[in-house]
Design an enzyme around this catalytic site. Structure first.
Site, PDB file in Angstrom:
ATOM      1  N   SER A 161      35.220  79.457  61.219  1.00 19.53           N
ATOM      2  CA  SER A 161      34.475  80.209  60.699  1.00 19.53           C
ATOM      3  C   SER A 161      32.819  80.849  61.390  1.00 19.53           C
ATOM      4  CB  SER A 161      33.230  79.779  59.239  1.00 19.53           C
ATOM      5  OG  SER A 161      31.895  80.854  58.962  1.00 19.53           O
ATOM      6  N   TYR A 174      28.372  72.653  57.143  1.00 17.71           N
ATOM      7  CA  TYR A 174      29.105  73.580  57.102  1.00 17.71           C
ATOM      8  C   TYR A 174      29.224  74.348  58.270  1.00 17.71           C
ATOM      9  CZ  TYR A 174      32.657  77.510  56.173  1.00 17.71           C
ATOM     10  OH  TYR A 174      33.523  79.054  56.109  1.00 17.71           O
TER      11      TYR A 174
END
Length: 272
Positions: A161, A174
């Protein structure tokens, strides 16, 4: 348990096999369909009963493209599940050529809310996003190496990501997990060379991706609008675009390994 790569090498059919975790929805489902359209067999990773209808819909779409398919259940955070999944796929087709690590989890916790995230949440996110990725790769490595020995392309593609590159995303846990995924990608690429190539794709905002499952509709649309405006290209990505890049890496990039490829519509250019 499967017979193992050595015996399977004598039974290998012509159709290559792609194993995809987290393939019920989003990027994983798009990857399954992309490889199916190219004539690959696809193993569709499902989490539990809650995601099974979506996984079966992905399977039906892949079969509509004429692909051979298998849906397997696995919580990638559990090593036994990873090993069992690989054994199931290998027993079914006798080979694994590409592994796409797409399974992921998150919760929305504002980064400034340090008190809103604790050690248990860090461990939960890392268990799936990082440890699960390592465990699946470790389980599949003998089969991937066997594919390389048979002069076929063997590849691991980790779905990372933009959060792992710029410290943004749905939570600090995250973002940190995806930063660790990028480092894991480098370490595995070095360790598995020359037999297996290992790369990561680091998307920015992807419509119908993981974030849609953790935000309500109004907040989600707000994020889409904000990141569309913040990007140089004034758009967000689609799951199919990530799948196209994964396909290119697997099938058309024999010199590419140890790379983390950002595809984020120019958010980094604009400081996003």
């Amino acid at each position: 348990m499967s017979d193992g790569p050595a015996q399977a090498m004598m039974q290998v059919p012509g159709q290559p096999v792609c194993l995809i975790t987290g393939a019920a929805t989003g990027i994983g489902a798009a990857c399954a369909l992309r490889f199916a359209r190219e004539g690959w067999a696809v193993a569709i990773g499902n989490f539990d009963d809650g995601t099974r209808p979506a996984a079966l819909a992905t399977q039906a779409a892949c079969r509509g493209e004429g692909a051979s398919t298998l849906v397997f259940d696995a919580d990638v955070g559990v090593d036994e599940d990873c090993r069992r999944a690989v054994d199931e796929v290998a027993a079914h087709w006798g080979r694994i050529d590409v592994l796409i690590n797409c399974a992921g989890t998150t919760r929305f916790v504002p980064h400034a809310d340090l008190a809103g995230i604790d050690d248990m949440e860090f461990e939960r996110v890392y268990r799936v996003n990082l440890i699960g990725m390592f465990q699946m790769t470790r389980a599949a490595t003998p089969w991937l190496c066997a594919a390389a020995t048979a002069q076929r392309s063997a590849s691991v593609i980790n779905i990372s990501s933009l959060a792992g590159l710029n410290g943004t995303g749905s939570s600090i846990a995250y973002a940190a997990s995806k930063g660790a995924v990028n480092t894991l990608t480098l370490s595995l690429a070095r360790s598995l060379a020359p037999h297996v190539r290992v790369n990561a794709v680091a998307p920015g905002m992807v419509h119908e991706g993981l974030l849609q499952r953790v935000l309500d509709a109004d907040n989600y649309e707000g994020v889409i609008a904000r990141l569309t405006e913040a990007s140089a290209l004034k758009r967000v990505s689609q799951p199919s675009e990530v799948a196209d890049l994964a396909w290119f890496i697997a099938a058309h990039a024999p010199a590419l390994t140890g790379q983390v490829i950002a595809m984020e519509n120019g958010l980094l250019l604009n400081g996003g």
